[in-house]
Motif scaffolding. Structure first.
Motif, PDB file in Angstrom:
ATOM      1  N   CYS A 131       0.847  -1.192   0.000  1.00 53.34           N
ATOM      2  CA  CYS A 131       0.000   0.000   0.000  1.00 53.34           C
ATOM      3  C   CYS A 131       0.884   1.244   0.000  1.00 53.34           C
ATOM      4  O   CYS A 131       1.980   1.243   0.563  1.00 53.34           O
ATOM      5  N   VAL A 132       0.396   2.325  -0.608  1.00 54.38           N
ATOM      6  CA  VAL A 132       1.133   3.585  -0.657  1.00 54.38           C
ATOM      7  C   VAL A 132       1.347   4.139   0.758  1.00 54.38           C
ATOM      8  O   VAL A 132       2.244   4.946   0.999  1.00 54.38           O
ATOM      9  N   GLU A 133       0.540   3.661   1.716  1.00 55.38           N
ATOM     10  CA  GLU A 133       0.677   4.109   3.108  1.00 55.38           C
ATOM     11  C   GLU A 133       1.779   3.363   3.867  1.00 55.38           C
ATOM     12  O   GLU A 133       1.825   3.424   5.093  1.00 55.38           O
ATOM     13  N   TRP A 135       2.407   0.109   4.318  1.00 56.26           N
ATOM     14  CA  TRP A 135       2.218  -1.218   4.904  1.00 56.26           C
ATOM     15  C   TRP A 135       2.044  -2.228   3.773  1.00 56.26           C
ATOM     16  O   TRP A 135       1.783  -1.849   2.626  1.00 56.26           O
ATOM     17  N   ASP A 267       9.863   9.111  -2.682  1.00 54.64           N
ATOM     18  CA  ASP A 267       8.974   9.241  -1.535  1.00 54.64           C
ATOM     19  C   ASP A 267       7.649   9.876  -1.929  1.00 54.64           C
ATOM     20  O   ASP A 267       7.594  10.719  -2.811  1.00 54.64           O
ATOM     21  N   HIS A 268       6.632   9.466  -1.220  1.00 50.10           N
ATOM     22  CA  HIS A 268       5.352  10.162  -1.263  1.00 50.10           C
ATOM     23  C   HIS A 268       5.484  11.313  -0.270  1.00 50.10           C
ATOM     24  O   HIS A 268       6.178  11.181   0.738  1.00 50.10           O
ATOM     25  N   PRO A 269       4.830  12.477  -0.542  1.00 53.04           N
ATOM     26  CA  PRO A 269       4.998  13.595   0.403  1.00 53.04           C
ATOM     27  C   PRO A 269       4.584  13.247   1.836  1.00 53.04           C
ATOM     28  O   PRO A 269       5.053  13.869   2.786  1.00 53.04           O
ATOM     29  N   ARG A 270       3.722  12.272   2.011  1.00 56.51           N
ATOM     30  CA  ARG A 270       3.258  11.911   3.347  1.00 56.51           C
ATOM     31  C   ARG A 270       4.008  10.744   3.964  1.00 56.51           C
ATOM     32  O   ARG A 270       4.087  10.620   5.169  1.00 56.51           O
ATOM     33  N   TRP A 271       4.495   9.849   3.102  1.00 56.18           N
ATOM     34  CA  TRP A 271       5.118   8.641   3.625  1.00 56.18           C
ATOM     35  C   TRP A 271       6.449   8.417   2.927  1.00 56.18           C
ATOM     36  O   TRP A 271       6.525   8.480   1.700  1.00 56.18           O
ATOM     37  N   SER A 272       7.462   8.119   3.730  1.00 60.15           N
ATOM     38  CA  SER A 272       8.696   7.637   3.134  1.00 60.15           C
ATOM     39  C   SER A 272       8.377   6.275   2.549  1.00 60.15           C
ATOM     40  O   SER A 272       7.675   5.475   3.163  1.00 60.15           O
ATOM     41  N   LYS A 275      10.763   2.078   3.463  1.00 56.95           N
ATOM     42  CA  LYS A 275      10.468   0.883   4.252  1.00 56.95           C
ATOM     43  C   LYS A 275       8.978   0.640   4.296  1.00 56.95           C
ATOM     44  O   LYS A 275       8.183   1.517   3.938  1.00 56.95           O
TER      45      LYS A 275
ATOM     46  N   ASP B 113      12.082  12.307   8.291  1.00 60.27           N
ATOM     47  CA  ASP B 113      10.633  12.527   8.388  1.00 60.27           C
ATOM     48  C   ASP B 113      10.330  13.958   8.819  1.00 60.27           C
ATOM     49  O   ASP B 113       9.459  14.622   8.254  1.00 60.27           O
ATOM     50  N   ARG B 117       8.415  15.361   5.786  1.00 57.26           N
ATOM     51  CA  ARG B 117       6.956  15.176   5.792  1.00 57.26           C
ATOM     52  C   ARG B 117       6.325  16.377   6.488  1.00 57.26           C
ATOM     53  O   ARG B 117       6.502  16.527   7.707  1.00 57.26           O
ATOM     54  N   TYR B 119       3.554  17.058   7.707  1.00 58.02           N
ATOM     55  CA  TYR B 119       2.742  16.849   8.908  1.00 58.02           C
ATOM     56  C   TYR B 119       3.615  16.540  10.115  1.00 58.02           C
ATOM     57  O   TYR B 119       3.265  16.896  11.236  1.00 58.02           O
TER      58      TYR B 119
END
Lengths: 310, 229
Positions: A131-133, A135, A267-272, A275, B113, B117, B119
Motif C-alpha cells: 500500500c502507498v501508506e 504497509w 517518496d510520497h509527500p506523506r510517507w517515506s 520501508k 521525516d 513530511r 505533517y
C-alpha cells in the motif's frame, strides 16, 4: 521477524467463518429468491472456487492471515476507515453482475460474471501487496492473467491504455454517499502493463470467492504497483487512446501519479517509501523496487525517469 | 472561606473522576493490545488513538477559560492543569510510539521525516512546545515565574493546539472530517479569546481606573491558579 505479542489470537477468539458468513449468505439467498433467480452454487464470499491450479507466481513470503486480509481494507466505497469495508460491504450485490469491455476493441462485449469466471483456468498466485501508506501484505489471489480477456476482445491499433471503472451505486456502496472521492472510482494501466502476465483478473482469495470488502466479484491485482492501482468491483474495462486520469490523480495530482510503481527511492509527500511494515510484523522491512518484481517488469519502463513518472 | 469546604470536597471527587476518565483511552489500548483487539495494524492504531486524545485534551484544556467566563463557575480552573498534563501525557505516548515502536530508534529516518513530511515537520515542534508548559505546571514554577510571565509562556498552548490540528489535517489522506471537527472547535475556542480581549479593551477605555488590576489577578480568584490564559 519479531512479532507483537498481540498478533497471535487464540483460536477460541476467532468467529468461525461459517458462523459470520451464514447470515450474509442467508440474506443474499433470500434476496436472490425474491428476485426469482436462484443463486448459483459458486458466487458468494466464502464459496470454494473449483478447479484452481497452482502457478509459478508464488512469493516465498508467509501469507497474511485471512482475518487481516479481510478486515484491513482501503475501499472508500465502504468508508474511509480500514475496518469499515468488512462491516458495511454486506450491502453489495455481486450477482447478477456484468462487466462491459469496450472502447478501442474489435469485439466489444458485455460479459456476465459467470462467463468471465470460466473464460480461462483459475490459478492461485501468491503476491505481495504494497500500500502507498507504507504497509504490506501477502495474499493468495485466485484469477487469471488479464491478458486472457484482452486477447479475446482484440484491441485495435488505437488502444494504448486500459481504464477500469468500479461500480457506482450509493445504495450498495454507502461510502459513495460522501464525496470524499470523485465517483465512480477509475484506474488505468498502459496496454503493455495490462497485458503483462502478472496483471491478474481476480475472483478470489485463499481459494474462495472474493469477500465483498476485497473487491468482489471481480477486481484486478497489479502486484508491482501501489494497492490503489488495483481497481475493485469492476463494471467496465475500456480501451482508450489517451492516458486516463485516475481517481487518485484527480484527488491529489502531486501525490499520486499514473504509474504508481512501488519505488523505495521516490517518496510520497506523506510517507517515506523506503520501508514498509508487513502486517503482523513488528519491525519494518526495506521496500523492494517494483515490490520485488523487478526482473518481471523493469523492462516495461526502460529509459523512463521513474521520479518524473511516479 | 469556611463555606467552601463543601465545594473543596466536591472538587476532590470531580478531580478523581476526571483523572480516572482520562485514563480510559490508555486502559482500552492496554487491554486491546493484551486481547489482540487492535486490528491488523496495532502500531498504527496506538499512534492514531494517542494522537486523537492529545488533541482532545488540548481542546478540553482550552475550554476551561471560556467555560468559566460564560458560566461564572471558578471550579473548572482547578481542573485545567490536570487536563493540560494529560494532553502532554498522551502527546508523549504518541511521540514515543512513533519514535520507538514505529521507527524503532531509526534516528536517520526520524530526522528525514521531520525535514520532509510536512505533517511531521509541524507535529514535532508542536509536541516540543508542550515540554516547557509541563515543566512549569507546578505551583512553585508559577510562583517563580510570576503570574504574568507564566501566563505569557502558557499561551504557547495555542500554538501547540494549532500545530496539532494542522498536523492531523496534513496527515489524513483524503477524509478530512475529523480534522475539520478539531479545527472548528479550536477556531471557536481561540475566537472566544479574541472577542474577550476586544471586550476587555473596550471596557477598560470606558472605566480607566479598573485597568490597573487585570480581572484574572484579583484576590477573589483564590489560590495560585489564577490566570486566565
Amino acid at each position: 521477524m519479531a512479532k507483537l505479542p498481540s498478533s497471535r489470537i487464540p483460536p477460541s477468539e476467532i468467529t468461525p467463518r461459517e458462523v459470520y458468513q451464514s447470515r450474509r449468505h442467508f440474506l443474499q439467498l433470500s434476496l436472490g429468491l425474491a428476485a426469482g433467480a436462484l443463486a448459483p452454487g459458486v458466487g458468494f464470499a466464502g464459496d470454494k472456487l473449483a478447479g484452481v491450479t497452482s502457478s509459478k507466481y508464488v512469493v516465498p513470503d508467509q501469507p497474511t492471515p485471512l482475518k487481516d486480509v479481510t478486515r484491513y481494507n482501503n475501499f472508500y466505497e465502504f468508508g474511509t476507515d480500514k475496518e469499515s469495508p468488512a462491516e458495511t460491504s454486506g450491502s453489495l450485490k455481486t450477482r447478477p453482475w456484468t462487466v462491459a469491455v469496450d472502447g478501442e476493441v474489435h469485439k466489444p462485449k458485455v460479459f456476465d460474471i459467470d462467463e468471465l469466471l470460466s473464460l480461462a483456468p483459475l490459478e492461485e498466485r501468491i503476491y505481495r501487496l504494497r500500500c502507498v501508506e507504507a504497509w504490506s501484505m501477502v495474499v493468495p489471489w485466485v484469477g487469471y492473467s488479464l491478458a486472457e480477456l484482452i486477447k479475446r476482445v482484440e484491441p485495435t491499433g488505437n488502444a494504448k491504455y486500459v481504464e477500469f471503472t468500479t461500480l457506482h451505486d450509493p445504495q450498495q456502496m454507502p461510502g459513495q454517499r460522501s464525496d470524499v472521492l470523485e465517483w465512480p472510482y477509475r484506474e488505468g494501466l498502459r496496454l503493455d502493463e495490462a497485458r503483462h502476465p502478472l496483471t491478474l483478473l481476480t475472483f478470489g482469495l485463499y481459494g474462495e470467492v472474493l469477500p465483498n470488502q476485497n473487491g468482489a466479484p471481480v477486481r484486478i491485482v497489479v502486484p508491482w504497483k501501489y494497492g490503489f492501482k488495483s481497481a475493485k468491483s469492476i463494471v467496465r474495462i475500456r480501451f482508450v487512446e489517451q492516458q486516463p486520469i485516475s481517481t487518485w490523480m484527480r484527488a491529489g495530482p502531486s501525490e499520486y501519479g499514473f504509474y504508481a510503481n512501488v519505488n523505495p527511492a521516490v517518496d510520497h509527500p506523506r510517507w517515506s517509501q523506503a520501508k514498509e511494515r508487513r502486517i503482523g510484523d513488528f519491525f519494518k522491512r526495506p521496500t523492494l523496487p517494483f515490490n520485488g518484481y523487478v526482473d518481471d517488469v523493469a523492462p516495461l519502463y526502460a529509459g523512463m525517469d521513474l521520479a518524473r513518472y511516479f | 472561606m469556611k463555606g467552601k469546604t463543601v465545594l473543596e470536597q466536591q472538587l476532590v471527587w470531580i478531580k478523581t473522576v476526571v483523572f480516572l476518565c482520562a485514563l480510559i483511552p490508555l486502559a482500552k489500548l492496554g487491554t486491546g493490545a493484551f486481547m489482540d483487539n487492535l486490528g491488523a495494524n496495532p502500531i498504527e492504531k496506538i499512534t492514531r488513538t494517542t494522537g486523537f486524545w492529545t488533541l482532545s485534551f488540548l481542546m478540553l484544556t482550552l475550554t476551561v477559560t471560556p467555560l468559566r467566563r460564560l458560566s461564572g463557575w471558578s471550579w473548572p480552573m482547578r481542573l485545567r492543569r490536570m487536563l493540560g498534563l494529560f494532553a502532554f501525557f498522551y502527546g508523549s505516548l504518541h511521540f514515543l510510539t512513533y519514535a520507538v515502536v514505529d521507527q524503532f530508534f531509526d534516528w536517520d529516518g526520524i530526522v528525514k521525516d521531520i525535514a520532509k513530511r510536512p505533517y511531521i515537520t509541524v507535529g514535532f515542534p508542536s509536541f516540543l512546545l508542550m515540554i516547557p508548559l509541563a515543566v512549569t505546571s507546578t505551583d512553585a514554577m508559577l510562583r517563580r515565574l510570576g503570574g504574568k510571565n507564566w501566563k505569557r509562556l502558557h499561551r504557547l498552548s495555542y500554538a501547540t493546539a494549532l500545530g496539532g490540528v494542522v498536523h492531523y489535517g496534513w496527515l489524513v489522506k483524503k477524509d478530512l472530517s475529523n480534522p475539520i471537527v478539531f479545527a472548528v472547535l479550536l477556531a471557536l475556542l481561540l475566537g472566544f479569546r479574541v472577542l474577550l480581549r476586544c471586550a476587555e479593551r473596550n471596557g477598560r477605555q470606558r472605566a480607566v481606573p479598573r485597568a490597573a488590576v487585570p480581572d484574572s489577578l484579583t484576590p477573589s480568584d483564590s489560590g495560585v491558579r489564577k490566570t486566565s490564559g
